[in-house]
Design a protein around this motif. Structure first.
Motif, PDB file in Angstrom:
ATOM      1  N   SER A   1      13.917 -51.237  14.984  1.00 31.74           N
ATOM      2  CA  SER A   1      13.172 -51.208  13.804  1.00 31.74           C
ATOM      3  C   SER A   1      11.876 -49.949  13.671  1.00 31.74           C
ATOM      4  O   SER A   1      11.372 -49.712  12.882  1.00 31.74           O
ATOM      5  CB  SER A   1      12.108 -52.919  14.118  1.00 31.74           C
ATOM      6  OG  SER A   1      13.054 -53.560  13.592  1.00 31.74           O
ATOM      7  N   ASP A   2      11.230 -50.107  14.520  1.00 42.33           N
ATOM      8  CA  ASP A   2      10.337 -48.675  15.192  1.00 42.33           C
ATOM      9  C   ASP A   2      11.388 -47.483  14.370  1.00 42.33           C
ATOM     10  O   ASP A   2      10.661 -46.404  13.576  1.00 42.33           O
ATOM     11  CB  ASP A   2      10.174 -48.745  16.395  1.00 42.33           C
ATOM     12  CG  ASP A   2       9.106 -49.779  16.898  1.00 42.33           C
ATOM     13  OD1 ASP A   2       8.497 -50.390  15.487  1.00 42.33           O
ATOM     14  OD2 ASP A   2       8.270 -49.704  17.954  1.00 42.33           O
ATOM     15  N   ILE A   3      11.909 -47.021  14.538  1.00 41.54           N
ATOM     16  CA  ILE A   3      12.772 -46.149  14.284  1.00 41.54           C
ATOM     17  C   ILE A   3      13.766 -45.598  13.361  1.00 41.54           C
ATOM     18  O   ILE A   3      13.151 -44.917  12.352  1.00 41.54           O
ATOM     19  CB  ILE A   3      14.158 -45.903  15.239  1.00 41.54           C
ATOM     20  CG1 ILE A   3      13.526 -45.475  16.783  1.00 41.54           C
ATOM     21  CG2 ILE A   3      14.562 -44.389  15.340  1.00 41.54           C
ATOM     22  CD1 ILE A   3      14.868 -45.426  17.778  1.00 41.54           C
ATOM     23  N   VAL A   4      14.017 -47.077  12.538  1.00 48.19           N
ATOM     24  CA  VAL A   4      14.182 -47.444  10.987  1.00 48.19           C
ATOM     25  C   VAL A   4      13.280 -47.012  10.600  1.00 48.19           C
ATOM     26  O   VAL A   4      13.016 -46.896   9.130  1.00 48.19           O
ATOM     27  CB  VAL A   4      15.113 -48.977  10.612  1.00 48.19           C
ATOM     28  CG1 VAL A   4      14.689 -49.705   9.068  1.00 48.19           C
ATOM     29  CG2 VAL A   4      15.697 -49.246  11.667  1.00 48.19           C
ATOM     30  N   ARG A   5      11.824 -47.661  10.441  1.00 47.46           N
ATOM     31  CA  ARG A   5      10.809 -47.669   9.916  1.00 47.46           C
ATOM     32  C   ARG A   5      10.414 -45.916   9.887  1.00 47.46           C
ATOM     33  O   ARG A   5       9.871 -45.147   8.905  1.00 47.46           O
ATOM     34  CB  ARG A   5      10.092 -48.197  10.502  1.00 47.46           C
ATOM     35  CG  ARG A   5       8.372 -48.512   9.894  1.00 47.46           C
ATOM     36  CD  ARG A   5       7.384 -49.298  10.342  1.00 47.46           C
ATOM     37  NE  ARG A   5       6.030 -49.377   9.846  1.00 47.46           N
ATOM     38  CZ  ARG A   5       4.702 -49.856   9.991  1.00 47.46           C
ATOM     39  NH1 ARG A   5       4.577 -49.282  11.784  1.00 47.46           N
ATOM     40  NH2 ARG A   5       4.435 -49.804   9.375  1.00 47.46           N
ATOM     41  N   TYR A   6      10.576 -45.136  10.861  1.00 51.11           N
ATOM     42  CA  TYR A   6      10.231 -43.782  10.406  1.00 51.11           C
ATOM     43  C   TYR A   6      11.113 -42.805   9.650  1.00 51.11           C
ATOM     44  O   TYR A   6      10.511 -41.972   9.152  1.00 51.11           O
ATOM     45  CB  TYR A   6      10.456 -43.356  12.729  1.00 51.11           C
ATOM     46  CG  TYR A   6      10.629 -41.964  12.681  1.00 51.11           C
ATOM     47  CD1 TYR A   6       9.399 -41.004  12.646  1.00 51.11           C
ATOM     48  CD2 TYR A   6      11.499 -41.047  12.978  1.00 51.11           C
ATOM     49  CE1 TYR A   6       9.416 -38.808  11.924  1.00 51.11           C
ATOM     50  CE2 TYR A   6      11.729 -39.914  13.056  1.00 51.11           C
ATOM     51  CZ  TYR A   6      10.681 -38.960  12.402  1.00 51.11           C
ATOM     52  OH  TYR A   6      11.252 -37.344  12.765  1.00 51.11           O
ATOM     53  N   TYR A   7      12.154 -43.939   9.941  1.00 52.07           N
ATOM     54  CA  TYR A   7      13.326 -42.593   8.972  1.00 52.07           C
ATOM     55  C   TYR A   7      12.729 -43.148   7.523  1.00 52.07           C
ATOM     56  O   TYR A   7      13.485 -42.603   6.812  1.00 52.07           O
ATOM     57  CB  TYR A   7      14.923 -42.886   8.861  1.00 52.07           C
ATOM     58  CG  TYR A   7      15.158 -42.343   9.792  1.00 52.07           C
ATOM     59  CD1 TYR A   7      15.231 -41.021  10.059  1.00 52.07           C
ATOM     60  CD2 TYR A   7      15.611 -42.470  11.608  1.00 52.07           C
ATOM     61  CE1 TYR A   7      15.003 -39.965  11.165  1.00 52.07           C
ATOM     62  CE2 TYR A   7      15.528 -42.319  12.394  1.00 52.07           C
ATOM     63  CZ  TYR A   7      16.340 -40.720  12.887  1.00 52.07           C
ATOM     64  OH  TYR A   7      16.738 -40.128  13.723  1.00 52.07           O
ATOM     65  N   PHE A   8      12.286 -43.911   7.000  1.00 50.23           N
ATOM     66  CA  PHE A   8      11.727 -44.670   5.921  1.00 50.23           C
ATOM     67  C   PHE A   8      10.096 -43.932   5.606  1.00 50.23           C
ATOM     68  O   PHE A   8       9.961 -44.638   4.699  1.00 50.23           O
ATOM     69  CB  PHE A   8      11.864 -46.185   5.738  1.00 50.23           C
ATOM     70  CG  PHE A   8      13.416 -47.126   5.634  1.00 50.23           C
ATOM     71  CD1 PHE A   8      13.452 -46.959   3.787  1.00 50.23           C
ATOM     72  CD2 PHE A   8      14.504 -46.790   6.161  1.00 50.23           C
ATOM     73  CE1 PHE A   8      14.554 -47.134   4.073  1.00 50.23           C
ATOM     74  CE2 PHE A   8      15.313 -47.360   5.821  1.00 50.23           C
ATOM     75  CZ  PHE A   8      15.581 -47.772   4.897  1.00 50.23           C
ATOM     76  N   SER A   9       9.780 -42.863   6.245  1.00 56.86           N
ATOM     77  CA  SER A   9       8.459 -42.825   6.292  1.00 56.86           C
ATOM     78  C   SER A   9       8.667 -41.280   5.438  1.00 56.86           C
ATOM     79  O   SER A   9       9.498 -40.805   4.736  1.00 56.86           O
ATOM     80  CB  SER A   9       8.065 -41.980   7.775  1.00 56.86           C
ATOM     81  OG  SER A   9       9.088 -41.260   7.805  1.00 56.86           O
ATOM     82  N   SER A  10       7.334 -41.007   4.945  1.00 55.09           N
ATOM     83  CA  SER A  10       6.932 -40.263   3.422  1.00 55.09           C
ATOM     84  C   SER A  10       7.653 -38.983   4.275  1.00 55.09           C
ATOM     85  O   SER A  10       7.888 -38.003   2.941  1.00 55.09           O
ATOM     86  CB  SER A  10       5.841 -40.344   3.394  1.00 55.09           C
ATOM     87  OG  SER A  10       4.849 -41.086   3.068  1.00 55.09           O
ATOM     88  N   PHE A  11       8.117 -38.209   5.069  1.00 51.21           N
ATOM     89  CA  PHE A  11       8.092 -37.190   5.480  1.00 51.21           C
ATOM     90  C   PHE A  11       9.948 -36.929   5.628  1.00 51.21           C
ATOM     91  O   PHE A  11      10.094 -35.717   4.957  1.00 51.21           O
ATOM     92  CB  PHE A  11       8.280 -37.318   7.234  1.00 51.21           C
ATOM     93  CG  PHE A  11       8.941 -36.167   8.084  1.00 51.21           C
ATOM     94  CD1 PHE A  11       8.123 -34.953   7.777  1.00 51.21           C
ATOM     95  CD2 PHE A  11      10.191 -35.412   8.512  1.00 51.21           C
ATOM     96  CE1 PHE A  11       8.440 -33.293   8.341  1.00 51.21           C
ATOM     97  CE2 PHE A  11      11.034 -34.731   8.669  1.00 51.21           C
ATOM     98  CZ  PHE A  11       9.640 -33.384   8.339  1.00 51.21           C
TER      99      PHE A  11
END
Length: 339
Positions: free
Chosen positions: A234-244
Motif C-alpha cells: 500500500s505504501d509503495i502504491v501510494r508513493y507512485y500516486f504522489s505529485s512527483f
C-alpha cells in the motif's frame, strides 16, 4: 369520411401488432434496439457515466431508457446476484482512447471494435474530459492515465439459448416481406424492429477517479504493478500516486451520477501528502472502515455492462441472416469511423 375511417382502422391494426407490453423503454433481456437511433450519444439514454456535472442530481438513476421491442416469444434467461462488497481495480491506460476503451470494457456491441463510440462518439473532447473528472487540455501529447474504480454489482442477467426461439408474429410477417438484397429496405426494417438484441447486462454502480500521469511515472507504476500483481504494498502504491509522478488528480465521479455520494467521497476520502490534501479513492485501499461506509451508501442505478448481438436469430434462412448482419456491421463500421 369512409377513407378516413379505413385509415384509422388500419393504423389501429398496425399499433395492435406490437401491443401487450412489447414496446418499452426499460432494460429487458432479449428485447431489440436500434443502435443507430442514438449512436454516439447512448449515454443520454443509459446511465453509464456521471455526465450531469453541472446539475444537482440526487434522484435514483434509471440504468436504461432506450426504446426497445420484444421480438422473441419464448426466451429463457438466468439472473445472478452480485457481490455484497465493492471491489477495487487499478487500470492502466497509455492513451485517452485506451482510457475510454477500458472504461467501457464490459460493453460489447457486435459489429464494432469500439463500443465507447456508441456512447460518447458525438461528445466534444472537453465534455468527455470533464465527465471523466479531469480538466480539458489542448494537448494530449505524452499523457498517460490510470483509472481507479470501485465496483458494486447488484445483479447480472444472461439470455438463454435461442436455437428454438419463436419469433413474434408481427416480426415474422415483416421478415416475409423483407428484400434483404435491398439495403434501403433492410434499414427501414432496422428502424422498426432494431439492429441488435440484449444478450446480457449488469446492473450496479461504480465510483471512479482518473489520474493523469507523466510518461516516466506511468512506466514505473506499470512495472511495479506487473511485479507485484498478487499483493502490492500500500505504501509503495501510494508513493507512485504522489505529485512527483502525476500531472493531474481527477475528480471523484460516480457512474449513477448521484451527487450526494460524490460529495461524501470528496469530503471523506481526502489523502494528505506533504503539503497537499486531495480526494483520492486510494484511501479505501488502506482504510476498511471507509470502504464499508461507502459500500453501505452506494446506490445501484448504473448500467455496468451490456452485450448487444445482431438480430441474426430472427432469420431462419442463412442467406437472409448473413445479409442482414453484413449490412448492420458495415453501417456500424462507417458510424464508428465518423464518430
Amino acid at each position: 369520411m369512409d377513407v378516413l375511417r379505413i385509415f384509422c382502422v388500419a393504423m389501429c391494426v398496425c399499433l395492435c401488432q406490437s401491443e401487450d407490453g412489447d414496446l418499452g423503454y426499460s432494460l429487458t433481456i432479449g428485447n431489440a434496439i436500434d443502435v443507430f437511433a442514438n449512436y454516439g450519444d447512448l449515454s443520454q439514454v443509459s446511465q453509464v457515466i456521471s455526465a450531469d456535472y453541472d446539475e444537482d442530481v440526487t434522484e435514483p438513476a434509471e440504468p436504461f431508457r432506450e426504446k426497445n421491442i420484444r421480438v422473441f416469444e419464448n426466451i429463457t434467461y438466468a439472473e445472478y446476484s452480485g457481490d455484497t462488497m465493492i471491489d477495487m481495480n487499478i487500470l492502466l491506460c497509455g492513451t485517452l482512447d485506451e482510457l475510454l476503451t477500458t472504461y467501457f470494457q464490459n460493453f460489447r456491441i457486435e459489429g464494432t471494435d469500439k463500443p465507447w463510440k456508441a456512447f460518447l462518439g458525438d461528445w466534444i473532447h472537453d465534455e468527455i474530459m470533464r465527465t471523466l473528472g479531469i480538466e480539458p487540455s489542448p494537448s494530449l501529447d505524452n499523457c498517460c492515465y490510470v483509472l481507479v474504480k470501485l465496483t458494486k454489482v447488484e445483479r447480472s442477467v444472461q439470455l438463454g439459448n435461442l436455437d428454438r426461439v419463436v419469433v413474434k408474429d408481427y416480426v415474422r410477417r415483416a421478415i416475409e416481406g423483407l428484400d434483404v438484397r435491398n439495403a434501403s429496405d433492410v434499414r427501414r426494417f432496422m428502424k422498426s424492429y432494431g439492429t441488435h438484441y440484449i444478450d446480457s447486462y449488469v446492473i450496479g454502480n461504480f465510483i471512479y477517479q482518473v489520474f493523469k500521469y507523466k510518461r516516466d511515472g506511468y512506466n514505473l507504476l506499470r512495472s511495479y504493478l506487473r511485479r507485484s500483481r498478487r499483493q502490492p504494498n500500500s505504501d509503495i502504491v501510494r508513493y507512485y500516486f504522489s505529485s512527483f509522478f502525476l500531472r493531474e488528480v481527477g475528480e471523484i465521479r460516480i457512474a449513477s451520477g448521484n451527487k450526494i455520494i460524490e460529495d461524501w467521497a470528496r469530503k471523506n476520502l481526502r489523502d494528505s501528502q506533504y503539503l497537499f490534501s486531495r480526494p483520492s479513492l486510494l484511501r479505501l485501499h488502506y482504510n476498511p472502515i471507509l470502504a464499508f461506509k461507502l459500500n453501505d451508501i452506494l446506490d445501484t442505478g448504473a448500467l455496468l455492462g451490456l452485450h448487444l448481438k445482431t438480430l441474426k436469430p430472427l432469420f431462419k434462412d442463412k442467406f437472409t441472416a448473413d445479409r442482414f448482419a453484413e449490412i448492420v456491421e458495415n453501417d456500424m463500421k462507417l458510424w464508428e469511423i465518423n464518430a
